[in-house]
Design a protein around this motif. Structure first.
Motif: not given
Ligand SMILES: [Zn+2]
Ligand SMILES: [Zn+2]
Length: 395
Positions: A282-306
């Motif tokens: 109700e706050f986050s707006g996220v209802h499911t975390i589908d592994k095929s449509k999401s990234v791992s924490f490590a992948k997220m860092l690789e993509l944003v920390l550069n």
């Protein structure tokens, strides 16, 4: 134009007659300054409603509405801070186009200093090395009691996934000065109520916790200091959504928006380390975390920390961004936080109120959306600094 009336609200901070007369005063004030007075009624209704919503009592309603009318007069109906920018020189009404260099200069000038960041819950990285053992093994096999941050019960973290009864209120209580009682915004129950609902209007099968200290957070996953990442100078607004998991309070979505182009440069659902307990949908707006449509924490860092995105030279913009940087496990120096910069009296302002005041836009009318919130934070800052919201081409 017909007579304007205040909008109906679930909780009325003041009697209808008082709200009605305040509304008429706002209309009159707006009509003095607006060229197109046909809009005054509609805008007045929105402004009055925003004051009514944020006022917890008749007294605060009277105070907030008089502040609004004073500000309207001071800013000739515009509500932007007069002369706050000094960025645009007006010659005979002609505005010079802003340059990137001028904007950078004004952003550098409002970076929050280190002590203020620390006082507001930002980690500065001067806390020494902490071993990261990972969330599951951090708990060990011994009992590890902690307090549920929703219902205040003591519970054993090791058994967090075993069914329990967590009864709590979805929203915080506010003090109502007229009734002199605490009141829950979610359901209207008061602290003196004898109804069983007073204990909480929502019941879920697990307790939840949140690592609060640098050490406790580092135990679960380590912090990275952006000073280790070289890269281009850029300005980015960011916002995260979080969820409760077996590992505490974790990132589940990150949005990053470029300040100059206004483009969303990153927006992904991120898989948490722990097992999901409550997605806070109700706050986050996220209802499911589908592994095929999401990234791992490590992948997220690789993509944003550069060097192209978040790096040592980035200016990061957020609202109450200590929470975002803590779930991202990032330590960063160059920060602009609109919750610190534009407080409401002694308290932090809400992004929702701030956005409405600064740019007359409504956000968070339903579920939260990190993309909307990141953009709203950017709009607030642009409006406060006198930067046109639409400008996306820069010299
Ligand atoms: Zn409640
Ligand atoms: Zn609980």
């Amino acid at each position: 134009m017909g007579t304007v009336r205040p909008v109906d609200l679930k909780v009325q901070p003041a009697p209808y007659q008082i709200r009605y007369s305040v509304l008429q005063k706002i209309v009159k004030t707006l009509e003095k300054f607006e060229d197109a007075t046909s809009n005054a009624g509609k805008r007045a209704i929105e402004l009055e409603a925003s004051v009514a919503r944020k006022s917890g009592s008749g007294q605060s309603y009277r105070f907030n509405s008089s502040v609004l009318i004073r500000d309207l007069i001071k800013t000739r109906g515009k509500l932007e801070e007069p002369g706050s920018s000094g960025l645009r020189s007006k010659r005979n009404g002609v505005k010079d186009k802003l340059t990137k260099a001028a904007v950078m200069k004004s952003l550098e000038a409002i970076l929050i200093d280190g002590p203020t960041l620390s006082a507001n819950g930002y980690n500065t990285g001067n806390l020494g090395e902490v071993d990261t053992v990972g969330c599951i093994s951090a708990m060990g096999s011994e009992r590890d009691f902690t307090t549920c941050i929703r219902c205040n019960s003591k519970f054993d973290k090791i058994k967090i996934m075993s069914p329990a009864t967590c009864r709590f209120h979805v929203q915080r209580k506010r003090y109502n000065r007229e009734t002199r009682e605490g009141e829950y915004a979610c359901c209207g129950e008061t602290t003196s109520s004898t109804s069983f609902l007073a204990l909480g209007c929502k019941t879920l099968p697990h307790h939840v916790f949140r690592a609060e200290t640098f050490e406790a957070m580092s135990n679960i996953s380590p912090f990275r200091n952006t000073s280790d990442v070289d890269g281009e100078i850029n300005v980015l607004a960011l916002d995260c959504e979080m969820a409760f998991t077996s590992c505490g309070y974790e990132l589940i979505r990150l949005t990053v928006v470029d300040f100059f182009s206004s483009e969303v440069v990153f927006d992904e659902i991120v898989q948490p380390f722990g097992e999901v307990i409550d997605l806070n949908s109700e706050f986050s707006g996220v209802h499911t975390i589908d592994k095929s449509k999401s990234v791992s924490f490590a992948k997220m860092l690789e993509l944003v920390l550069n060097n192209k995105m978040i790096n040592a030279n980035s200016i990061l913009i957020g609202h109450g961004m200590e929470n975002d940087l803590n779930v991202l496990r990032l330590i960063h120096k160059k920060i602009i936080d609109t919750a610190i910069l534009y407080p409401r009296g002694k308290f932090k302002s809400s992004l929702k109120d701030l956005t409405f005041e600064a740019v007359s836009k409504r956000i968070q009318t339903g579920e939260h959306d990190s993309s909307e919130d990141a953009k709203a934070t950017m709009w607030v800052l642009k409006a406060k600094l006198g930067i046109p919201l639409q400008q996306s081409v820069w010299d």
